[in-house]
Design a protein around this motif. Structure first.
Motif, PDB file in Angstrom:
ATOM      1  N   ASP A  82       0.881  -1.121   0.147  1.00  0.00           N
ATOM      2  CA  ASP A  82      -0.072  -0.104  -0.007  1.00  0.00           C
ATOM      3  C   ASP A  82       1.070   1.228   0.015  1.00  0.00           C
ATOM      4  O   ASP A  82       1.771   1.272   0.716  1.00  0.00           O
ATOM      5  CB  ASP A  82      -0.990  -0.049   1.088  1.00  0.00           C
ATOM      6  N   VAL A  83       0.566   2.106  -0.886  1.00  0.00           N
ATOM      7  CA  VAL A  83       1.428   3.495  -0.785  1.00  0.00           C
ATOM      8  C   VAL A  83       0.633   4.289   0.166  1.00  0.00           C
ATOM      9  O   VAL A  83      -0.679   4.523   0.069  1.00  0.00           O
ATOM     10  CB  VAL A  83       1.406   3.954  -2.185  1.00  0.00           C
ATOM     11  N   LEU A  84       1.511   4.987   1.086  1.00  0.00           N
ATOM     12  CA  LEU A  84       1.061   5.567   2.093  1.00  0.00           C
ATOM     13  C   LEU A  84       1.230   7.216   1.924  1.00  0.00           C
ATOM     14  O   LEU A  84       0.904   7.994   2.661  1.00  0.00           O
ATOM     15  CB  LEU A  84       1.666   5.542   3.599  1.00  0.00           C
ATOM     16  N   ALA A 143      -4.092  -0.634  -9.944  1.00  0.00           N
ATOM     17  CA  ALA A 143      -5.429   0.366 -10.337  1.00  0.00           C
ATOM     18  C   ALA A 143      -5.730   1.253  -9.264  1.00  0.00           C
ATOM     19  O   ALA A 143      -6.009   2.388  -9.445  1.00  0.00           O
ATOM     20  CB  ALA A 143      -6.699  -0.613 -10.801  1.00  0.00           C
ATOM     21  N   SER A 144      -5.641   0.742  -7.956  1.00  0.00           N
ATOM     22  CA  SER A 144      -6.206   1.313  -6.899  1.00  0.00           C
ATOM     23  C   SER A 144      -5.151   2.759  -6.725  1.00  0.00           C
ATOM     24  O   SER A 144      -5.475   3.722  -6.212  1.00  0.00           O
ATOM     25  CB  SER A 144      -5.605   0.897  -5.562  1.00  0.00           C
ATOM     26  N   LEU A 145      -3.893   2.903  -7.367  1.00  0.00           N
ATOM     27  CA  LEU A 145      -3.080   3.946  -7.190  1.00  0.00           C
ATOM     28  C   LEU A 145      -3.764   4.947  -7.960  1.00  0.00           C
ATOM     29  O   LEU A 145      -3.713   6.296  -7.691  1.00  0.00           O
ATOM     30  CB  LEU A 145      -1.690   3.503  -7.685  1.00  0.00           C
ATOM     31  N   PHE A 146      -4.502   4.681  -8.814  1.00  0.00           N
ATOM     32  CA  PHE A 146      -5.257   5.741  -9.653  1.00  0.00           C
ATOM     33  C   PHE A 146      -6.448   6.295  -9.147  1.00  0.00           C
ATOM     34  O   PHE A 146      -7.344   6.840 -10.024  1.00  0.00           O
ATOM     35  CB  PHE A 146      -5.300   5.239 -11.153  1.00  0.00           C
ATOM     36  N   ASP A 147      -6.766   6.044  -7.854  1.00  0.00           N
ATOM     37  CA  ASP A 147      -8.066   6.488  -7.108  1.00  0.00           C
ATOM     38  C   ASP A 147      -7.782   8.217  -6.925  1.00  0.00           C
ATOM     39  O   ASP A 147      -6.932   8.714  -7.463  1.00  0.00           O
ATOM     40  CB  ASP A 147      -8.262   5.673  -5.941  1.00  0.00           C
ATOM     41  N   GLU A 148      -8.647   8.546  -5.921  1.00  0.00           N
ATOM     42  CA  GLU A 148      -8.593   9.957  -5.823  1.00  0.00           C
ATOM     43  C   GLU A 148      -7.585  10.455  -4.839  1.00  0.00           C
ATOM     44  O   GLU A 148      -7.404  11.587  -5.001  1.00  0.00           O
ATOM     45  CB  GLU A 148      -9.951  10.474  -5.053  1.00  0.00           C
ATOM     46  N   ARG A 149      -6.763   9.909  -4.550  1.00  0.00           N
ATOM     47  CA  ARG A 149      -5.809  10.299  -3.815  1.00  0.00           C
ATOM     48  C   ARG A 149      -4.532  11.215  -4.412  1.00  0.00           C
ATOM     49  O   ARG A 149      -4.050  12.144  -3.666  1.00  0.00           O
ATOM     50  CB  ARG A 149      -4.902   9.031  -3.240  1.00  0.00           C
ATOM     51  N   TYR A 150      -4.267  11.069  -5.538  1.00  0.00           N
ATOM     52  CA  TYR A 150      -2.962  11.556  -6.249  1.00  0.00           C
ATOM     53  C   TYR A 150      -3.412  12.495  -7.313  1.00  0.00           C
ATOM     54  O   TYR A 150      -2.570  12.791  -8.174  1.00  0.00           O
ATOM     55  CB  TYR A 150      -1.813  10.674  -6.482  1.00  0.00           C
ATOM     56  N   GLY A 151      -4.711  12.232  -7.782  1.00  0.00           N
ATOM     57  CA  GLY A 151      -5.255  12.939  -9.095  1.00  0.00           C
ATOM     58  C   GLY A 151      -4.685  12.279 -10.232  1.00  0.00           C
ATOM     59  O   GLY A 151      -4.514  12.957 -11.275  1.00  0.00           O
ATOM     60  N   LEU A 152      -4.505  10.985 -10.124  1.00  0.00           N
ATOM     61  CA  LEU A 152      -3.810  10.201 -11.388  1.00  0.00           C
ATOM     62  C   LEU A 152      -5.106   9.486 -12.182  1.00  0.00           C
ATOM     63  O   LEU A 152      -4.885   8.882 -13.126  1.00  0.00           O
ATOM     64  CB  LEU A 152      -2.965   9.076 -10.837  1.00  0.00           C
ATOM     65  N   LYS A 153      -6.269   9.575 -11.721  1.00  0.00           N
ATOM     66  CA  LYS A 153      -7.346   8.889 -12.283  1.00  0.00           C
ATOM     67  C   LYS A 153      -7.352   9.134 -13.882  1.00  0.00           C
ATOM     68  O   LYS A 153      -7.549   8.135 -14.658  1.00  0.00           O
ATOM     69  CB  LYS A 153      -8.750   9.509 -11.663  1.00  0.00           C
ATOM     70  N   PRO A 154      -7.120  10.307 -14.398  1.00  0.00           N
ATOM     71  CA  PRO A 154      -7.155  10.364 -15.832  1.00  0.00           C
ATOM     72  C   PRO A 154      -6.077   9.892 -16.638  1.00  0.00           C
ATOM     73  O   PRO A 154      -6.072   9.732 -17.731  1.00  0.00           O
ATOM     74  CB  PRO A 154      -7.234  11.945 -16.068  1.00  0.00           C
ATOM     75  N   TYR A 155      -5.188   9.337 -15.833  1.00  0.00           N
ATOM     76  CA  TYR A 155      -3.723   8.753 -16.380  1.00  0.00           C
ATOM     77  C   TYR A 155      -3.722   7.258 -16.324  1.00  0.00           C
ATOM     78  O   TYR A 155      -2.755   6.590 -16.689  1.00  0.00           O
ATOM     79  CB  TYR A 155      -2.545   9.465 -15.975  1.00  0.00           C
ATOM     80  N   LYS A 156      -4.654   6.672 -15.892  1.00  0.00           N
ATOM     81  CA  LYS A 156      -4.758   5.028 -15.747  1.00  0.00           C
ATOM     82  C   LYS A 156      -4.709   4.640 -17.148  1.00  0.00           C
ATOM     83  O   LYS A 156      -5.264   4.875 -18.021  1.00  0.00           O
ATOM     84  CB  LYS A 156      -6.036   4.665 -14.954  1.00  0.00           C
ATOM     85  N   PRO A 157      -3.755   3.558 -17.138  1.00  0.00           N
ATOM     86  CA  PRO A 157      -3.633   2.668 -18.297  1.00  0.00           C
ATOM     87  C   PRO A 157      -4.951   2.204 -18.755  1.00  0.00           C
ATOM     88  O   PRO A 157      -5.631   1.692 -17.935  1.00  0.00           O
ATOM     89  CB  PRO A 157      -2.580   1.364 -18.058  1.00  0.00           C
ATOM     90  N   ALA A 158      -5.153   1.948 -20.005  1.00  0.00           N
ATOM     91  CA  ALA A 158      -6.748   1.827 -20.453  1.00  0.00           C
ATOM     92  C   ALA A 158      -7.007   0.423 -19.814  1.00  0.00           C
ATOM     93  O   ALA A 158      -8.496   0.404 -19.676  1.00  0.00           O
ATOM     94  CB  ALA A 158      -6.745   2.036 -21.846  1.00  0.00           C
ATOM     95  N   ARG A 159      -6.472  -0.579 -19.760  1.00  0.00           N
ATOM     96  CA  ARG A 159      -6.658  -1.710 -19.377  1.00  0.00           C
ATOM     97  C   ARG A 159      -6.625  -2.219 -18.024  1.00  0.00           C
ATOM     98  O   ARG A 159      -6.952  -3.282 -17.725  1.00  0.00           O
ATOM     99  CB  ARG A 159      -6.369  -2.668 -20.480  1.00  0.00           C
TER     100      ARG A 159
END
Lengths: 435, 275
Positions: A82-84, A143-159
């Protein structure tokens, strides 16, 4: 009866001499044999085994991360975290520190010596000098790294998705998923363990260990003139036959590496998808299964790894004259996984597994199995499609997936100014180019 | 204050003697004396509370008043958990007072399983105080014995300073996973106790470290603040929610802060020139 001599591994000469002394009656006194090496007097049951491979080294910097097309060594581990990090800045710091640590561990060197009143800077299990021992550490994000925490959602790999259960799965939450996976592979388990402990100690405020699974593959004797074969799994079969060749650059570009012109986000170029599956094998039951049946279930000859109509592991299966599966059953594992029909070349995956052996279950059975790891440029066309094809296979009686996850393996680190995740973090504005 | 001086003078003499060989230029042995004495006072206060709370607790157990005993269990333990590294210097008493079922071959059914957790098992898992009279008596006797032994103890400075990290190791190993109070799930009370004890030690030695390494102090304080802030979300009246109420997200925040504190506080003895 095989000639034993040809199976003898080549030993460093000192060891050979010590074995000779043992055969002469077990008395390890220097006077027994004229000119015996001084080491004979220091013989102890706890002398460390020797290896001439501890200085083997894999490059860390490159366009792509190591540990994917790198030949798979004897010991592996996947550790999930888990990234803290609380902010994108902290996330950058995590990746930069992790990169620094991995660069050191994979190249080897002397960790700093501190005042003895302080805890040592290194855990010391490899001794005062860290030897690389062929270590690669491959970092992938969930996939969880791309949740709301770091604003990475728009950059999630497509699959990239959170691994959902397949029909035969019995996934244990404590063995699944994670924000970050690290795949360690090296010549010895201790090198992997040393590296894991170093990383955990370095980043207590940024990473929390979630699960890990270690594994190994059995070495085979060197046979000049004989092409190497896949290592065996705990079902006793060679595992990795028909694996796409890492030397076929065009094939690797097509099926493993995300290309610049793909529909994935630009930052993901030179990355790949990683599917990890912890698959328990019911080995007692397997060992009570007739050989013929085992071979029909897998679709290969056990001793050689050859397909049913072949003679060596490297012969390609040919189903063209076998539409009813009389030679290779239609539901054989290898035939379902890759029917070799038109279009199935789109679903190739690069496998790089290890065997694991944990404890004993409540029923007194062995908890052993496969730490399956596969890389592909398209997770849906690759692992997910192949796994769906396997639904209902006879092998399901003998296996039970209990853990793992889907991750995206980050692009490579170019040099000392670069770091893991830089392209993603720059795309997201969390890191400024040139930092 | 006058009553305590002779004790402190005696302690002082022994402390200086043991420090003479390990002095580091930056921190003079004399500088450690004050904080160690202050710590001894803190421990003494905690012990007084532990004795009083344990009396009320064991009385309730012996009277068969299950609800009252349950209410008194976790608060009584907080004082013990705050001074655990010192208590652990007497391992026979620590085992007797605070060991868990795992340490006994027959687990909860083992007739030898003693102390707080044996009573916890009776009260919560069996909802009964039957047969707990002797266990309660033994617990009270052990706590009184602990009080007596600690009063006579000279606190080695390295044990005091090392205690700050040791308390975080306690949390990291068992409280953070809810393994300590597995029947009552009152781990967050214990956690607060460990945390208070660790922070107390750090605060006492802080001025000595701040001179050398203000960044270190700032980092440690920030992590203590995180623990405080996160744990206080679970406060209820004068207690805490049960462990199961701790969200996954908060457990991870706590784990990160605890692990980092364990790492940083493990440097404390070295920074003060202690062995």
């Amino acid at each position: 009866m095989k000639d034993r001599k040809s199976n003898e591994p080549t030993l460093p000469s000192r060891r050979r001499v010590l074995i000779g002394l043992g055969a002469a009656g077990g008395a390890f006194t220097g006077s027994l044999v004229a000119g015996a090496p001084a080491q004979a007097d220091n013989e102890s049951v706890t002398n460390a085994p020797v290896s001439d491979k501890t200085l083997e080294r894999q490059p860390f910097y490159g366009l792509r991360q190591a540990g994917i097309v790198t030949p798979r060594p004897a010991a592996g581990m996947v550790a999930s975290f888990d990234v803290l990090a609380k902010t994108p800045t902290d996330l950058v710091r995590m990746f930069q520190t992790l990169t620094e640590e991995i660069a050191f561990l994979t190249q080897g060197g002397e960790p700093p010596q501190l005042d003895p009143k302080l805890p040592p800077s290194d855990n010391g299990i490899l001794g005062p000098v860290v030897t690389p021992d062929n270590l690669t550490i491959t970092a992938s994000v969930g996939a969880s790294l791309f949740d709301e925490r770091y604003g990475l959602k728009p950059y999630k790999p497509a699959r990239l998705v959170r691994m959902a259960s397949f029909r035969n799965d019995a996934l244990e939450p404590s063995l699944c998923h994670g924000d970050l996976s690290l795949q360690f592979s090296s010549n010895t388990p201790d090198t992997n363990i040393h590296a894991l402990r170093a990383i955990v100690k370095r980043l207590p405020d940024l990473l929390l260990l979630r699960w890990k699974q270690e594994g190994s593959v059995p070495p085979i004797p060197v046979k000049p003139g004989v092409p190497p074969g896949s290592a065996r799994n705990f079902l006793g079969f060679r595992d990795g036959s028909a694996n796409p060749s890492p030397h076929d650059a065009n094939l690797m570009e097509r099926i493993v590496w995300v290309q610049p012109d793909s529909d994935e986000p630009g930052w993901a170029t030179h990355g790949t998808y990683q599917a990890v599956r912890i698959i328990r094998n019911f080995v007692e039951r397997w060992d009570r299964t007739p050989l013929q049946e085992q071979q029909a279930i897998i679709g290969r000859h056990k001793a050689t790894g050859a397909p049913m109509q072949g003679t060596t592991e490297h012969d390609l299966p040919d189903y063209t004259n076998d539409p009813e599966g009389k030679i290779t059953p239609l539901d054989a594992h290898i035939r379902l996984a890759n029917p070799r029909s038109h279009g199935s070349e789109a679903n190739l995956i690069l496998r790089r597994p290890f065997n694991y052996s944990n404890g004993v279950t409540k029923s007194g059975q062995l908890d052993q199995g496969l730490l399956f790891i596969a890389y592909q440029s398209d997770l849906e066309k690759g692992f997910i499609t192949v796994q769906k094809r396997l639904e209902g296979e006879p092998l399901e009686e003998y296996i039970k997936p209990v853990g793992g996850g889907f991750f995206f393996t980050l692009p490579g680190v170019a040099n000392e100014r670069d770091f893991l995740g830089r392209t993603l973090l720059e795309a997201a504005g969390a890191a400024q180019p040139g930092n | 204050m006058t009553l305590r001086l002779p004790l402190m003078a005696a302690a002082l003499a022994v402390v200086i003697g043991s420090l003479a060989q390990t002095a580091r230029a930056a921190v003079a042995p004399m500088d450690l004396v004050g904080p160690v004495s202050e710590y001894k006072l803190y421990v003494s206060e905690k012990l007084q509370k532990l004795v009083a709370d344990t009396k009320a607790f064991t009385d309730a157990v012996k009277a068969g008043d299950i609800e009252k005993a349950k209410a008194l269990f976790a608060p009584a333990r907080m004082s013990y958990e705050a001074i655990e590294p010192v208590a652990e210097l007497f391992s026979d008493l620590d085992v007797s007072i605070d060991s868990r079922a795992d340490d006994y071959e027959q687990g909860e059914q083992d007739p030898v399983f003693p102390g707080f957790h044996r009573i916890e098992y009776g009260l919560w898992a069996q909802n009964s105080a039957a047969g707990l009279g002797p266990v309660a008596d033994k617990l009270m006797a052990d706590v009184n014995e602990l009080d007596k032994r600690i009063a006579e103890l000279t606190f080695p400075p390295e044990k005091v300073v090392g205690g700050a990290a040791a308390l975080m190791e306690e949390v990291a190993a068992t409280k953070i996973s809810g393994e300590e109070d597995r029947y009552s799930h009152t781990d967050l009370w214990d956690f607060q106790g460990n945390f208070d004890g660790s922070r107390k030690i750090f605060e006492l030695f802080r001025p000595l470290v701040e001179k050398e390494d203000p960044a270190f102090v700032e980092k440690v304080e920030a992590n203590f603040a995180t623990l405080d802030k996160t744990l206080s979300k679970y406060k209820t009246g004068d207690g805490f929610e049960t462990y199961d109420k701790l969200t996954d997200a908060d457990r991870k925040v706590l784990a990160g802060a605890v692990n980092t504190l364990a790492e940083d506080l493990s440097q404390l003895r070295g920074k003060l020139g202690l062995n």
